[in-house]
Design an enzyme around this catalytic site. Structure first.
Site, PDB file in Angstrom:
ATOM      1  N   ASP A   1       0.872  -1.172   0.000  1.00  0.00           N
ATOM      2  CA  ASP A   1       0.000   0.000   0.000  1.00  0.00           C
ATOM      3  C   ASP A   1       0.909   1.222   0.000  1.00  0.00           C
ATOM      4  O   ASP A   1       2.114   1.127   0.234  1.00  0.00           O
ATOM      5  CB  ASP A   1      -0.917  -0.005   1.241  1.00  0.00           C
ATOM      6  N   ALA A   2       0.314   2.378  -0.290  1.00  0.00           N
ATOM      7  CA  ALA A   2       1.114   3.601  -0.300  1.00  0.00           C
ATOM      8  C   ALA A   2       1.273   4.184   1.099  1.00  0.00           C
ATOM      9  O   ALA A   2       2.119   5.043   1.319  1.00  0.00           O
ATOM     10  CB  ALA A   2       0.465   4.612  -1.240  1.00  0.00           C
TER      11      ALA A   2
ATOM     12  N   PRO B   1       2.487   3.606   4.703  1.00  0.00           N
ATOM     13  CA  PRO B   1       3.280   2.619   5.453  1.00  0.00           C
ATOM     14  C   PRO B   1       2.732   2.285   6.841  1.00  0.00           C
ATOM     15  O   PRO B   1       2.781   1.129   7.252  1.00  0.00           O
ATOM     16  CB  PRO B   1       4.675   3.264   5.549  1.00  0.00           C
TER      17      PRO B   1
ATOM     18  N   LYS C   1      -0.446   2.482   8.094  1.00  0.00           N
ATOM     19  CA  LYS C   1      -1.691   1.694   7.972  1.00  0.00           C
ATOM     20  C   LYS C   1      -1.330   0.253   7.566  1.00  0.00           C
ATOM     21  O   LYS C   1      -1.849  -0.723   8.113  1.00  0.00           O
ATOM     22  CB  LYS C   1      -2.582   2.378   6.929  1.00  0.00           C
TER      23      LYS C   1
ATOM     24  N   ARG D   1     -10.039   7.672  -4.500  1.00  0.00           N
ATOM     25  CA  ARG D   1     -11.446   7.919  -4.171  1.00  0.00           C
ATOM     26  C   ARG D   1     -11.929   9.141  -4.926  1.00  0.00           C
ATOM     27  O   ARG D   1     -11.177  10.081  -5.152  1.00  0.00           O
ATOM     28  CB  ARG D   1     -11.600   8.159  -2.679  1.00  0.00           C
TER      29      ARG D   1
ATOM     30  N   ARG E   1     -16.389  11.327 -13.708  1.00  0.00           N
ATOM     31  CA  ARG E   1     -16.029   9.905 -13.724  1.00  0.00           C
ATOM     32  C   ARG E   1     -14.749   9.708 -14.540  1.00  0.00           C
ATOM     33  O   ARG E   1     -13.855   8.969 -14.150  1.00  0.00           O
ATOM     34  CB  ARG E   1     -17.207   9.149 -14.372  1.00  0.00           C
TER      35      ARG E   1
ATOM     36  N   ASP F   1     -21.499  -9.320  -8.821  1.00  0.00           N
ATOM     37  CA  ASP F   1     -22.889  -9.038  -9.213  1.00  0.00           C
ATOM     38  C   ASP F   1     -23.658 -10.363  -9.339  1.00  0.00           C
ATOM     39  O   ASP F   1     -24.824 -10.460  -8.945  1.00  0.00           O
ATOM     40  CB  ASP F   1     -22.954  -8.323 -10.577  1.00  0.00           C
TER      41      ASP F   1
ATOM     42  N   ARG G   1     -24.579 -11.685  -5.979  1.00  0.00           N
ATOM     43  CA  ARG G   1     -25.753 -10.973  -5.439  1.00  0.00           C
ATOM     44  C   ARG G   1     -27.028 -11.489  -6.111  1.00  0.00           C
ATOM     45  O   ARG G   1     -28.058 -11.695  -5.448  1.00  0.00           O
ATOM     46  CB  ARG G   1     -25.618  -9.467  -5.702  1.00  0.00           C
TER      47      ARG G   1
ATOM     48  N   HIS H   1     -19.333  -4.413 -15.235  1.00  0.00           N
ATOM     49  CA  HIS H   1     -19.598  -4.498 -13.798  1.00  0.00           C
ATOM     50  C   HIS H   1     -20.291  -3.207 -13.397  1.00  0.00           C
ATOM     51  O   HIS H   1     -19.755  -2.124 -13.594  1.00  0.00           O
ATOM     52  CB  HIS H   1     -18.276  -4.657 -13.043  1.00  0.00           C
TER      53      HIS H   1
ATOM     54  N   THR I   1     -18.023  -1.438   0.503  1.00  0.00           N
ATOM     55  CA  THR I   1     -18.388  -2.861   0.501  1.00  0.00           C
ATOM     56  C   THR I   1     -17.111  -3.653   0.777  1.00  0.00           C
ATOM     57  O   THR I   1     -16.032  -3.235   0.370  1.00  0.00           O
ATOM     58  CB  THR I   1     -18.968  -3.310  -0.855  1.00  0.00           C
TER      59      THR I   1
END
Ligand code: 6V0
Length: 332
Positions: A51-52, A54, A56, A98, A105, A165, A168, A192, A247
């Site tokens: 991860d970026a 360190p 966490k 995020r 989009r 999907d 679900r 998706h 999710t």
């Protein structure tokens, strides 16, 4: 003095025993749900987390390592450096930017492409024989980006696509009919998310094709019920996110299930994002879309020939067109 006194005749470890290594890139909600499902299901001998962030990352690694007494033995590594991913059999990418409030989009996708430019080349360099499994959204476009950036053959680059999907979908059908979701065969294919395509005509429960059975028995079924089930599949992710913020559990199980099919050579059929050009009339460019594909140790082994109605095939081609339009605007 050694803690353990080795027995004299101990044979050296068998060279044929495969050591399985999985790397998970992105230790956020999704990455960690995948990591923990992989651990509990004993799918890897070694798990590398990248991860970026360190702190966490180290916190997550320690938290998982502290469960060692309750889990199958797995070596857990974590670093911001891709070197720890060396020799992976499977690399799962969940890292993602995020959305900033008000951001388009397309802008978000372009930021994720930039992120992938830093992630995919080192993964491919350290594990040139690995299979890349992309989870970050928009998953179909980013699977294409990963394929381009890795230089891997297309059978070794897949997206988790509509596997979630479809799960679900199977849950909702099972709930409606009061049966076990594992007995429901039903696929959602295509993009998706919002424009996914539900393959109603191929749904079967315990080997009984549901729609034709209902029609033959002249049992009236509500078309509206079907439409509502598909709507609930599409709305499912939004609902969970609006309630808990993200999710995680279902995508964790769904991706671990794909990892099992690949690493244990299960040859199971999963709706996953694959290079779709040439299948079901998808033409016009290299586009990744979810189709029912057989998965094994070599990656994608083939795409099954499910019967699609004309409407379903058209929806699939429309999805492909929409994704291609986005792809054509990206700087990769
Ligand atoms: P999150 O909790 O924000 O985690 C993302 C992680 O990525 C964070 O820990 C970041 O620090 C990390 N990260 C960011 N940039 C980098 C980088 N350059 N290198 C390494 N790590 C980095 O998000 P969450 O875990 O909830 O979601 C991750 C992605 O999965 C998102 O794109 C979601 O949209 C996507 N999902 C896809 C699903 C699917 O079915 N395909 C389902 C659920 C979520």
């Amino acid at each position: 003095q050694a803690f353990f006194k080795p027995i004299h005749s101990a044979a050296p470890p068998s060279p044929t025993k495969r050591h399985t290594k999985i790397s998970v890139i992105g230790a956020g909600n999704v990455g960690m749900a995948i990591a923990q499902t992989i651990l509990t299901q004993d799918l890897a001998d070694e798990l590398a987390l990248v991860d970026a962030k360190p702190d966490k990352l180290r916190g997550e690694m320690l938290d998982l390592q502290h469960a060692a007494a309750f889990l199958p033995r797995t070596k857990i590594l974590a670093s911001v450096d891709y070197e720890i991913t060396v020799g992976s059999d499977l690399c799962i990418v969940t890292a993602g930017a995020r959305q900033i409030p008000g951001e388009s989009r397309l802008n978000l996708i372009q930021r994720n492409v930039s992120l992938f430019q830093n992630i995919i080349p080192p993964l491919a360099r350290y594990s040139p024989e690995s299979i890349l499994l992309i989870v970050s959204n928009p998953v179909d476009v980013l699977t294409y980006v990963a394929w381009k950036l890795s230089g891997f053959p297309s059978n070794r680059v897949i997206g988790s696509g509509t596997n979630l999907d479809s799960s679900r979908f199977r849950f909702l059908i099972a709930d409606h009919l009061d049966v076990n979701a594992q007995d429901v065969q039903a696929y959602i294919v295509g993009e998706h998310g919002d424009s996914s395509v539900a393959l109603w005509s191929s749904i079967s429960v315990g080997g009984v094709p549901v729609l034709s059975f209902l029609e033959k028995q002249q049992i009236p079924y509500e078309k509206e019920t079907l439409v509502n089930i598909h709507k609930a599949v599409i709305g499912g992710a939004y609902e969970v996110i609006s309630l808990k913020g993200y999710t995680s559990w279902a995508i964790g199980y769904s991706v671990a299930n794909l990892a099992r099919s690949i690493l244990r050579d299960q040859r199971k059929i999963h709706p996953i994002s694959v290079l779709a050009k040439g299948f079901y009339g998808v033409e016009g460019g290299d586009v990744f879309l979810s189709l029912p594909a057989q998965l094994g140790r070599g990656g994608v082994l083939g795409v099954t020939n499910v019967h699609l109605t004309d409407e379903e095939a058209q929806q699939l081609r429309d999805s492909a067109k929409t994704i291609l339009e986005v792809q054509n605007q990206l700087n990769i």
